[in-house]
Scaffold this motif. Sequence first.
Motif, PDB file in Angstrom:
ATOM      1  N   LEU A 254       0.861  -1.183   0.000  1.00  0.00           N
ATOM      2  CA  LEU A 254       0.000   0.000   0.000  1.00  0.00           C
ATOM      3  C   LEU A 254       0.895   1.229   0.000  1.00  0.00           C
ATOM      4  O   LEU A 254       1.904   1.259   0.704  1.00  0.00           O
ATOM      5  CB  LEU A 254      -0.905  -0.013   1.228  1.00  0.00           C
ATOM      6  CG  LEU A 254      -1.834   1.178   1.442  1.00  0.00           C
ATOM      7  CD1 LEU A 254      -2.870   1.264   0.331  1.00  0.00           C
ATOM      8  CD2 LEU A 254      -2.513   1.072   2.811  1.00  0.00           C
ATOM      9  N   ILE A 255       0.503   2.245  -0.769  1.00  0.00           N
ATOM     10  CA  ILE A 255       1.269   3.485  -0.827  1.00  0.00           C
ATOM     11  C   ILE A 255       0.326   4.651  -0.563  1.00  0.00           C
ATOM     12  O   ILE A 255      -0.831   4.643  -0.986  1.00  0.00           O
ATOM     13  CB  ILE A 255       1.982   3.628  -2.191  1.00  0.00           C
ATOM     14  CG1 ILE A 255       2.979   4.791  -2.193  1.00  0.00           C
ATOM     15  CG2 ILE A 255       0.984   3.757  -3.334  1.00  0.00           C
ATOM     16  CD1 ILE A 255       3.932   4.774  -3.389  1.00  0.00           C
ATOM     17  N   SER A 256       0.830   5.643   0.158  1.00  0.00           N
ATOM     18  CA  SER A 256       0.019   6.802   0.503  1.00  0.00           C
ATOM     19  C   SER A 256      -0.264   7.666  -0.727  1.00  0.00           C
ATOM     20  O   SER A 256       0.346   7.500  -1.788  1.00  0.00           O
ATOM     21  CB  SER A 256       0.740   7.630   1.567  1.00  0.00           C
ATOM     22  OG  SER A 256       1.961   8.152   1.043  1.00  0.00           O
ATOM     23  N   TRP A 257      -1.165   8.622  -0.569  1.00  0.00           N
ATOM     24  CA  TRP A 257      -1.588   9.438  -1.711  1.00  0.00           C
ATOM     25  C   TRP A 257      -0.410  10.204  -2.310  1.00  0.00           C
ATOM     26  O   TRP A 257      -0.335  10.413  -3.519  1.00  0.00           O
ATOM     27  CB  TRP A 257      -2.699  10.387  -1.301  1.00  0.00           C
ATOM     28  CG  TRP A 257      -2.265  11.444  -0.326  1.00  0.00           C
ATOM     29  CD1 TRP A 257      -2.278  11.354   1.041  1.00  0.00           C
ATOM     30  CD2 TRP A 257      -1.713  12.721  -0.632  1.00  0.00           C
ATOM     31  NE1 TRP A 257      -1.782  12.501   1.584  1.00  0.00           N
ATOM     32  CE2 TRP A 257      -1.423  13.363   0.598  1.00  0.00           C
ATOM     33  CE3 TRP A 257      -1.442  13.413  -1.823  1.00  0.00           C
ATOM     34  CZ2 TRP A 257      -0.871  14.631   0.657  1.00  0.00           C
ATOM     35  CZ3 TRP A 257      -0.904  14.681  -1.758  1.00  0.00           C
ATOM     36  CH2 TRP A 257      -0.619  15.279  -0.529  1.00  0.00           C
ATOM     37  N   SER A 258       0.531  10.613  -1.467  1.00  0.00           N
ATOM     38  CA  SER A 258       1.659  11.392  -1.972  1.00  0.00           C
ATOM     39  C   SER A 258       2.830  10.533  -2.410  1.00  0.00           C
ATOM     40  O   SER A 258       3.763  11.015  -3.050  1.00  0.00           O
ATOM     41  CB  SER A 258       2.140  12.349  -0.885  1.00  0.00           C
ATOM     42  OG  SER A 258       2.694  11.613   0.194  1.00  0.00           O
ATOM     43  N   GLY A 259       2.813   9.273  -2.008  1.00  0.00           N
ATOM     44  CA  GLY A 259       3.943   8.390  -2.279  1.00  0.00           C
ATOM     45  C   GLY A 259       5.018   8.431  -1.225  1.00  0.00           C
ATOM     46  O   GLY A 259       6.034   7.749  -1.349  1.00  0.00           O
ATOM     47  N   SER A 260       4.806   9.202  -0.167  1.00  0.00           N
ATOM     48  CA  SER A 260       5.841   9.370   0.851  1.00  0.00           C
ATOM     49  C   SER A 260       5.889   8.219   1.847  1.00  0.00           C
ATOM     50  O   SER A 260       6.872   8.075   2.578  1.00  0.00           O
ATOM     51  CB  SER A 260       5.631  10.673   1.614  1.00  0.00           C
ATOM     52  OG  SER A 260       4.379  10.654   2.274  1.00  0.00           O
ATOM     53  N   ALA A 261       4.840   7.413   1.886  1.00  0.00           N
ATOM     54  CA  ALA A 261       4.804   6.287   2.812  1.00  0.00           C
ATOM     55  C   ALA A 261       4.321   5.040   2.090  1.00  0.00           C
ATOM     56  O   ALA A 261       3.480   5.116   1.192  1.00  0.00           O
ATOM     57  CB  ALA A 261       3.890   6.591   3.994  1.00  0.00           C
TER      58      ALA A 261
END
Length: 128
Positions: A50-57
Amino acid sequence: QVQLVESGGGLVQAGGSLRLSCAASGRTFSDYAMGWFRQAPGKEREFIALISWSGSASTYADSVKGRFTISRDNAKNTVYLQMNSLKPEDAAVYYCAASNYYTSNYRERARPEKYDYWGQGTQVTVSS
């Protein structure tokens, strides 16, 4: 509504690599956390990443950690799954999914009900 279309699956030898793509259309792609699941015949759908909306996590299942990498390009409305060192047990239909929130909680991230939209899947076959 969000429409998701996976691509990039195929046949690969054990130890090889594949990169899956999931193209999104409809509502704003960057509003959603994006995940990958897989399902092998006779087995339950399994959370992969799973990746966050911004890609930071991002967060990964233990079975793929260190071998698979999830990434996204919000300008292209696309999420990717780079799969390296593939094993026969990685063979499955791979699905991308969109959720309106990101979590690293082990149980929550793996709940299919958490995800609002799903693609149709792409087949990955790994020969030994």
